[in-house]
Each structure stands twice: as C-alpha cells, then as structure tokens.
Design a protein around this motif. Structure first.
Motif, PDB file in Angstrom:
ATOM      1  N   ALA A  22     -19.484  35.955  48.075  1.00 55.17           N
ATOM      2  CA  ALA A  22     -18.593  36.572  47.100  1.00 55.17           C
ATOM      3  C   ALA A  22     -18.161  37.957  47.565  1.00 55.17           C
ATOM      4  O   ALA A  22     -18.933  38.684  48.169  1.00 55.17           O
ATOM      5  N   PHE A  23     -16.884  38.283  47.303  1.00 56.18           N
ATOM      6  CA  PHE A  23     -16.426  39.651  47.455  1.00 56.18           C
ATOM      7  C   PHE A  23     -15.320  39.869  46.439  1.00 56.18           C
ATOM      8  O   PHE A  23     -14.659  38.938  46.005  1.00 56.18           O
ATOM      9  N   ALA A  24     -15.150  41.101  46.033  1.00 52.98           N
ATOM     10  CA  ALA A  24     -14.123  41.403  45.028  1.00 52.98           C
ATOM     11  C   ALA A  24     -13.572  42.799  45.284  1.00 52.98           C
ATOM     12  O   ALA A  24     -14.248  43.662  45.827  1.00 52.98           O
ATOM     13  N   ARG A  25     -12.320  42.968  44.875  1.00 55.69           N
ATOM     14  CA  ARG A  25     -11.675  44.263  44.993  1.00 55.69           C
ATOM     15  C   ARG A  25     -10.795  44.460  43.771  1.00 55.69           C
ATOM     16  O   ARG A  25     -10.157  43.523  43.312  1.00 55.69           O
ATOM     17  N   GLN A  26     -10.788  45.661  43.251  1.00 55.60           N
ATOM     18  CA  GLN A  26      -9.977  45.954  42.073  1.00 55.60           C
ATOM     19  C   GLN A  26      -9.481  47.384  42.171  1.00 55.60           C
ATOM     20  O   GLN A  26     -10.201  48.276  42.614  1.00 55.60           O
ATOM     21  N   ARG A  27      -8.240  47.591  41.767  1.00 58.24           N
ATOM     22  CA  ARG A  27      -7.735  48.956  41.700  1.00 58.24           C
ATOM     23  C   ARG A  27      -6.700  49.056  40.589  1.00 58.24           C
ATOM     24  O   ARG A  27      -6.038  48.079  40.247  1.00 58.24           O
ATOM     25  N   SER A  28      -6.587  50.241  40.037  1.00 58.43           N
ATOM     26  CA  SER A  28      -5.643  50.512  38.955  1.00 58.43           C
ATOM     27  C   SER A  28      -4.977  51.849  39.222  1.00 58.43           C
ATOM     28  O   SER A  28      -5.564  52.741  39.836  1.00 58.43           O
ATOM     29  N   SER A  29      -3.741  51.983  38.744  1.00 58.43           N
ATOM     30  CA  SER A  29      -3.055  53.265  38.856  1.00 58.43           C
ATOM     31  C   SER A  29      -2.146  53.452  37.655  1.00 58.43           C
ATOM     32  O   SER A  29      -1.672  52.490  37.066  1.00 58.43           O
ATOM     33  N   THR A  30      -1.934  54.690  37.300  1.00 57.57           N
ATOM     34  CA  THR A  30      -1.045  55.039  36.200  1.00 57.57           C
ATOM     35  C   THR A  30      -0.148  56.172  36.671  1.00 57.57           C
ATOM     36  O   THR A  30      -0.618  57.123  37.299  1.00 57.57           O
ATOM     37  N   ALA A  31       1.133  56.052  36.380  1.00 55.23           N
ATOM     38  CA  ALA A  31       2.088  57.101  36.744  1.00 55.23           C
ATOM     39  C   ALA A  31       2.907  57.466  35.513  1.00 55.23           C
ATOM     40  O   ALA A  31       3.267  56.600  34.717  1.00 55.23           O
ATOM     41  N   GLY A  50     -15.962  29.349  47.703  1.00 53.06           N
ATOM     42  CA  GLY A  50     -14.829  28.569  48.194  1.00 53.06           C
ATOM     43  C   GLY A  50     -13.542  28.772  47.437  1.00 53.06           C
ATOM     44  O   GLY A  50     -12.543  28.134  47.735  1.00 53.06           O
ATOM     45  N   THR A  51     -13.511  29.646  46.449  1.00 54.40           N
ATOM     46  CA  THR A  51     -12.277  29.920  45.700  1.00 54.40           C
ATOM     47  C   THR A  51     -11.904  31.386  45.863  1.00 54.40           C
ATOM     48  O   THR A  51     -12.740  32.260  45.659  1.00 54.40           O
ATOM     49  N   CYS A  52     -10.654  31.621  46.238  1.00 55.03           N
ATOM     50  CA  CYS A  52     -10.137  32.982  46.331  1.00 55.03           C
ATOM     51  C   CYS A  52      -9.021  33.136  45.317  1.00 55.03           C
ATOM     52  O   CYS A  52      -8.200  32.238  45.142  1.00 55.03           O
ATOM     53  N   SER A  53      -9.002  34.275  44.651  1.00 55.09           N
ATOM     54  CA  SER A  53      -7.956  34.535  43.660  1.00 55.09           C
ATOM     55  C   SER A  53      -7.456  35.954  43.835  1.00 55.09           C
ATOM     56  O   SER A  53      -8.131  36.810  44.395  1.00 55.09           O
ATOM     57  N   ARG A  54      -6.257  36.159  43.324  1.00 57.85           N
ATOM     58  CA  ARG A  54      -5.622  37.456  43.457  1.00 57.85           C
ATOM     59  C   ARG A  54      -4.653  37.625  42.307  1.00 57.85           C
ATOM     60  O   ARG A  54      -4.031  36.656  41.880  1.00 57.85           O
ATOM     61  N   GLY A  55      -4.523  38.834  41.791  1.00 55.42           N
ATOM     62  CA  GLY A  55      -3.613  39.019  40.682  1.00 55.42           C
ATOM     63  C   GLY A  55      -3.111  40.430  40.529  1.00 55.42           C
ATOM     64  O   GLY A  55      -3.689  41.368  41.064  1.00 55.42           O
ATOM     65  N   ARG A  56      -2.028  40.547  39.784  1.00 53.81           N
ATOM     66  CA  ARG A  56      -1.431  41.853  39.534  1.00 53.81           C
ATOM     67  C   ARG A  56      -0.765  41.838  38.176  1.00 53.81           C
ATOM     68  O   ARG A  56      -0.199  40.841  37.748  1.00 53.81           O
TER      69      ARG A  56
END
Length: 132
Positions: A22-31, A50-56
């Motif tokens: 497992a690995f995960a990455r998350q980031r947020s920004s506000t302007a 075995g499952t990779c996901s990505r979102g925005r």
C-alpha cells in the motif's frame, strides 16, 4: 465526499501490477483571488492489494465543484478492470467501467448524464495487435 480523478489506463495498469504494498498520497491547496473568491483543490492517489486509484476535486468561488475519480485493478489472472466517475460544476455526471482480456482487447462502457437529466451511453472495444 469529494470524488477522485481518473487515472490514465496505462499508468494505472503499471501501478496496479507493480506491487501489492500500500501507498498513498494526498495534497490540498486553497487560493484566494483579488475579489476574495476562494478556490480549493484536493488530490488523492494510492495503491493497495492490486488496485490503484487517483482523484481530484476543485471547488470554485461560488461553491461549484468538479470532481473525477478512477481506479485500475489487477485481477491476478492477466486481466485488469477500470472504474471511472465524475461530476461537472453544472451538475452533469459520468460513470463507466472497462476490462482487458489479457490478449490485447480493452472493452469499456460508460454513461454521461447532463444537468437536465438526459443521458448518453457509449460502449467501445479496442484490440491492439503486437508488432511481429
């Protein structure tokens, strides 16, 4: 809950096959703009079992949100499955799923629905033959 961004199929397949760890990455920004309007962006990605996901998701100054999500799963038998969903800032949505058969054929079926409730469904199948 905010939805996830669609990954490209090829990148997802590579990531799904890379590792069951497992690995995960998350980031947020506000302007904040000159007129005081705020835009918020959230991004998540990760792989596990075995499952990779990505979102925005992006939320604009008037509160309208656009979001996309997708995942690719290595089924362990030489085939892969994909899932996609999304929502536009005016309320339109889409969703779909696809599979590979392990022999170079990718099949996909998806439905898009506009903010007025009308929808369209598309099905496609692509076969890639390796060069000799």
């Amino acid at each position: 809950m905010k939805k996830l961004l669609v990954t490209t199929f090829a990148v997802g397949v590579i990531l799904a096959g890379a590792s069951a760890d497992a690995f995960a990455r998350q980031r947020s920004s506000t302007a904040t703009g000159r007129n005081g309007g705020t835009v918020t962006r959230d991004f998540q990605s990760g792989c596990a079992n075995g499952t990779c996901s990505r979102g925005r998701s992006v939320t604009g100054p008037q509160g309208a949100t656009r979001s996309h999500s997708g995942s690719v799963t290595n089924n362990g038998d030489g085939t892969y499955s994909t899932q996609r969903t999304g929502e536009g800032r005016r309320g339109g949505t889409y969703s779909g799923s696809g599979t590979t058969d392990g022999n170079g054929t990718y099949s996909y079926s998806g439905t898009a629905t506009g903010p007025n409730g009308q929808s369209v469904t598309k099905e496609k199948s692509v076969t890639v033959t390796p060069a000799p």
